[in-house]
Scaffold this motif. Structure first.
Motif, PDB file in Angstrom:
ATOM      1  N   LEU A   1     -57.026  -1.704 -20.094  1.00  0.00           N
ATOM      2  CA  LEU A   1     -58.180  -1.949 -20.963  1.00  0.00           C
ATOM      3  C   LEU A   1     -58.000  -1.356 -22.353  1.00  0.00           C
ATOM      4  O   LEU A   1     -58.839  -1.561 -23.230  1.00  0.00           O
ATOM      5  CB  LEU A   1     -59.450  -1.352 -20.333  1.00  0.00           C
ATOM      6  N   GLY A   2     -56.896  -0.607 -22.539  1.00  0.00           N
ATOM      7  CA  GLY A   2     -56.658   0.041 -23.824  1.00  0.00           C
ATOM      8  C   GLY A   2     -57.325   1.397 -23.940  1.00  0.00           C
ATOM      9  O   GLY A   2     -57.540   1.901 -25.052  1.00  0.00           O
ATOM     10  N   GLY A   3     -57.667   2.001 -22.797  1.00  0.00           N
ATOM     11  CA  GLY A   3     -58.297   3.309 -22.802  1.00  0.00           C
ATOM     12  C   GLY A   3     -57.288   4.443 -22.813  1.00  0.00           C
ATOM     13  O   GLY A   3     -56.072   4.219 -22.845  1.00  0.00           O
ATOM     14  N   ASN A   4     -57.800   5.675 -22.785  1.00  0.00           N
ATOM     15  CA  ASN A   4     -56.970   6.873 -22.776  1.00  0.00           C
ATOM     16  C   ASN A   4     -56.926   7.430 -21.351  1.00  0.00           C
ATOM     17  O   ASN A   4     -57.956   7.877 -20.833  1.00  0.00           O
ATOM     18  CB  ASN A   4     -57.547   7.925 -23.736  1.00  0.00           C
ATOM     19  N   PRO A   5     -55.751   7.404 -20.699  1.00  0.00           N
ATOM     20  CA  PRO A   5     -55.666   7.855 -19.302  1.00  0.00           C
ATOM     21  C   PRO A   5     -56.134   9.294 -19.088  1.00  0.00           C
ATOM     22  O   PRO A   5     -56.709   9.604 -18.034  1.00  0.00           O
ATOM     23  CB  PRO A   5     -54.171   7.709 -18.981  1.00  0.00           C
ATOM     24  N   SER A   6     -55.892  10.175 -20.062  1.00  0.00           N
ATOM     25  CA  SER A   6     -56.317  11.571 -19.909  1.00  0.00           C
ATOM     26  C   SER A   6     -57.834  11.674 -19.825  1.00  0.00           C
ATOM     27  O   SER A   6     -58.376  12.439 -19.010  1.00  0.00           O
ATOM     28  CB  SER A   6     -55.806  12.417 -21.089  1.00  0.00           C
ATOM     29  N   ILE A   7     -58.516  10.901 -20.662  1.00  0.00           N
ATOM     30  CA  ILE A   7     -59.982  10.885 -20.614  1.00  0.00           C
ATOM     31  C   ILE A   7     -60.449  10.285 -19.291  1.00  0.00           C
ATOM     32  O   ILE A   7     -61.419  10.749 -18.684  1.00  0.00           O
ATOM     33  CB  ILE A   7     -60.548  10.088 -21.797  1.00  0.00           C
ATOM     34  N   THR A   8     -59.750   9.266 -18.839  1.00  0.00           N
ATOM     35  CA  THR A   8     -60.099   8.620 -17.571  1.00  0.00           C
ATOM     36  C   THR A   8     -60.010   9.599 -16.407  1.00  0.00           C
ATOM     37  O   THR A   8     -60.906   9.665 -15.566  1.00  0.00           O
ATOM     38  CB  THR A   8     -59.172   7.425 -17.303  1.00  0.00           C
ATOM     39  N   VAL A   9     -58.923  10.363 -16.364  1.00  0.00           N
ATOM     40  CA  VAL A   9     -58.745  11.347 -15.293  1.00  0.00           C
ATOM     41  C   VAL A   9     -59.874  12.372 -15.315  1.00  0.00           C
ATOM     42  O   VAL A   9     -60.445  12.712 -14.265  1.00  0.00           O
ATOM     43  CB  VAL A   9     -57.379  12.051 -15.420  1.00  0.00           C
ATOM     44  N   ALA A  10     -60.216  12.869 -16.515  1.00  0.00           N
ATOM     45  CA  ALA A  10     -61.301  13.850 -16.630  1.00  0.00           C
ATOM     46  C   ALA A  10     -62.622  13.251 -16.152  1.00  0.00           C
ATOM     47  O   ALA A  10     -63.399  13.910 -15.441  1.00  0.00           O
ATOM     48  CB  ALA A  10     -61.423  14.318 -18.083  1.00  0.00           C
ATOM     49  N   ALA A  11     -62.891  11.987 -16.522  1.00  0.00           N
ATOM     50  CA  ALA A  11     -64.130  11.331 -16.120  1.00  0.00           C
ATOM     51  C   ALA A  11     -64.175  11.119 -14.606  1.00  0.00           C
ATOM     52  O   ALA A  11     -65.222  11.295 -13.972  1.00  0.00           O
ATOM     53  CB  ALA A  11     -64.269   9.990 -16.846  1.00  0.00           C
ATOM     54  N   ILE A  12     -63.039  10.747 -14.023  1.00  0.00           N
ATOM     55  CA  ILE A  12     -62.964  10.532 -12.576  1.00  0.00           C
ATOM     56  C   ILE A  12     -63.211  11.837 -11.819  1.00  0.00           C
ATOM     57  O   ILE A  12     -63.968  11.875 -10.842  1.00  0.00           O
ATOM     58  CB  ILE A  12     -61.597   9.932 -12.197  1.00  0.00           C
ATOM     59  N   ILE A  13     -62.571  12.915 -12.267  1.00  0.00           N
ATOM     60  CA  ILE A  13     -62.756  14.207 -11.606  1.00  0.00           C
ATOM     61  C   ILE A  13     -64.206  14.670 -11.711  1.00  0.00           C
ATOM     62  O   ILE A  13     -64.805  15.113 -10.721  1.00  0.00           O
ATOM     63  CB  ILE A  13     -61.810  15.265 -12.219  1.00  0.00           C
ATOM     64  N   PHE A  14     -64.780  14.560 -12.912  1.00  0.00           N
ATOM     65  CA  PHE A  14     -66.170  14.983 -13.108  1.00  0.00           C
ATOM     66  C   PHE A  14     -67.113  14.168 -12.228  1.00  0.00           C
ATOM     67  O   PHE A  14     -68.023  14.716 -11.592  1.00  0.00           O
ATOM     68  CB  PHE A  14     -66.561  14.829 -14.581  1.00  0.00           C
ATOM     69  N   THR A  15     -66.900  12.850 -12.189  1.00  0.00           N
ATOM     70  CA  THR A  15     -67.746  11.977 -11.378  1.00  0.00           C
ATOM     71  C   THR A  15     -67.655  12.331  -9.898  1.00  0.00           C
ATOM     72  O   THR A  15     -68.678  12.399  -9.191  1.00  0.00           O
ATOM     73  CB  THR A  15     -67.342  10.505 -11.575  1.00  0.00           C
ATOM     74  N   GLY A  16     -66.437  12.564  -9.417  1.00  0.00           N
ATOM     75  CA  GLY A  16     -66.248  12.908  -8.016  1.00  0.00           C
ATOM     76  C   GLY A  16     -66.924  14.214  -7.636  1.00  0.00           C
ATOM     77  O   GLY A  16     -67.605  14.310  -6.607  1.00  0.00           O
ATOM     78  N   ILE A  17     -66.736  15.235  -8.472  1.00  0.00           N
ATOM     79  CA  ILE A  17     -67.333  16.543  -8.190  1.00  0.00           C
ATOM     80  C   ILE A  17     -68.855  16.456  -8.224  1.00  0.00           C
ATOM     81  O   ILE A  17     -69.546  16.980  -7.341  1.00  0.00           O
ATOM     82  CB  ILE A  17     -66.824  17.590  -9.200  1.00  0.00           C
ATOM     83  N   LEU A  18     -69.390  15.788  -9.256  1.00  0.00           N
ATOM     84  CA  LEU A  18     -70.845  15.655  -9.364  1.00  0.00           C
ATOM     85  C   LEU A  18     -71.412  14.892  -8.176  1.00  0.00           C
ATOM     86  O   LEU A  18     -72.444  15.275  -7.605  1.00  0.00           O
ATOM     87  CB  LEU A  18     -71.200  14.935 -10.671  1.00  0.00           C
ATOM     88  N   GLY A  19     -70.720  13.825  -7.778  1.00  0.00           N
ATOM     89  CA  GLY A  19     -71.182  13.044  -6.637  1.00  0.00           C
ATOM     90  C   GLY A  19     -71.195  13.850  -5.353  1.00  0.00           C
ATOM     91  O   GLY A  19     -72.146  13.775  -4.565  1.00  0.00           O
ATOM     92  N   ALA A  20     -70.143  14.632  -5.138  1.00  0.00           N
ATOM     93  CA  ALA A  20     -70.065  15.453  -3.925  1.00  0.00           C
ATOM     94  C   ALA A  20     -71.156  16.516  -3.897  1.00  0.00           C
ATOM     95  O   ALA A  20     -71.662  16.875  -2.827  1.00  0.00           O
ATOM     96  CB  ALA A  20     -68.690  16.108  -3.837  1.00  0.00           C
ATOM     97  N   ILE A  21     -71.540  17.012  -5.068  1.00  0.00           N
ATOM     98  CA  ILE A  21     -72.555  18.069  -5.142  1.00  0.00           C
ATOM     99  C   ILE A  21     -73.959  17.531  -4.907  1.00  0.00           C
ATOM    100  O   ILE A  21     -74.749  18.111  -4.159  1.00  0.00           O
ATOM    101  CB  ILE A  21     -72.478  18.793  -6.510  1.00  0.00           C
ATOM    102  N   ILE A  22     -74.288  16.408  -5.552  1.00  0.00           N
ATOM    103  CA  ILE A  22     -75.677  15.931  -5.518  1.00  0.00           C
ATOM    104  C   ILE A  22     -75.956  14.898  -4.433  1.00  0.00           C
ATOM    105  O   ILE A  22     -77.121  14.664  -4.102  1.00  0.00           O
ATOM    106  CB  ILE A  22     -76.101  15.351  -6.880  1.00  0.00           C
ATOM    107  N   ALA A  23     -74.915  14.279  -3.862  1.00  0.00           N
ATOM    108  CA  ALA A  23     -75.133  13.194  -2.898  1.00  0.00           C
ATOM    109  C   ALA A  23     -76.017  13.583  -1.709  1.00  0.00           C
ATOM    110  O   ALA A  23     -76.939  12.829  -1.353  1.00  0.00           O
ATOM    111  CB  ALA A  23     -73.799  12.651  -2.413  1.00  0.00           C
TER     112      ALA A  23
END
Length: 234
Positions: A144-166
């Motif tokens: 998509l023309g994105g930045n993989p480093s930002i993607t990894v950070a977003a994925i990790i944050f999303t996963g951790i937040l989901g595990a905490i609040i789910a």
């Protein structure tokens, strides 16, 4: 002068494993969702590198080996799909509807927040795959023309937040179905959410594992087509 052991990939691997195991220990002792093992290990590694002055490049020699194993791990997600195919086949329509709805909600949320806060297209394209597992998300981000480093950070944050609040979210909305819980966790919070789903029960863990692969596949199919359309009208 460079210390020899820092050049050894075993340093990064050992530090990652030690910090994660401490996170697991802390999580079991406190039983608090906030003390997610992955979150704890990330914080500890950052603090350790900052306090010791060890360059990130030295740590990443071992970290990259762990990262490389994410690819085979993703392929292994076919196993829970096979083992629980009877359950998946029985509820295939509601499962697919739920996963597609989750993927669309994730993409729409990124686009709406991007519009509200004036985020540029690079960040939006980088965060669009935030709810799928890292290897698939990084590959999609690059296409998509994105930045993989930002993607990894977003994925990790999303996963951790989901595990905490789910667990709290499911209690609030009175979600009782073990299959629904697992599908939701895997779709919204990928592997990190799945680790929490496994704690909730065998069915939840199995369905969450299956949802990771299905949501990744669906996201890869729909995002490249829908992202330009959404960006045009939002």
């Amino acid at each position: 002068m460079m210390t020899p052991w820092l050049n050894n990939p075993a340093f990064g691997i050992a530090l990652s494993v030690a910090c994660y195991q401490f996170g697991v220990f802390l999580n079991k002792r406190t039983r608090l969702a906030f003390f997610n093992p992955l979150l704890i290990s990330v914080v500890l590694i950052i603090l350790f590198l900052l306090m010791t002055g060890i360059p990130y490049d030295d740590f990443s020699k071992g970290g990259n080996i762990i990262n490389f194993m994410l690819g085979p791990t993703t392929v292994a997600l076919a196993l829970p799909l096979y083992l629980h195919w009877k359950d998946i086949k029985r509820f295939i329509i509601p499962i697919l509807i739920g996963i597609i709805a989750g993927c669309l909600a994730s993409l729409t949320g990124v686009l709406l927040l991007g519009k509200v806060f004036g985020i540029n297209s690079l960040l939006i394209h980088s965060m669009a795959p935030k709810s799928i597992t890292t290897p698939i998300g990084v590959a999609l981000s690059q296409s998509l023309g994105g930045n993989p480093s930002i993607t990894v950070a977003a994925i990790i944050f999303t996963g951790i937040l989901g595990a905490i609040i789910a667990p709290s979210v499911m209690r609030i909305f009175r979600i009782k179905s073990n299959i629904a819980k697992g599908i939701a966790m895997g779709t919204a919070a990928h592997a990190v959410g799945t680790s929490k789903a496994i704690e909730m029960g065998k069915t939840e863990g199995a369905m969450s594992s299956a949802a990771i692969g299905l949501s990744g596949l669906i996201t890869v199919i729909i995002v490249p087509f829908l992202l330009p359309l959404f960006e045009r009208f939002l």
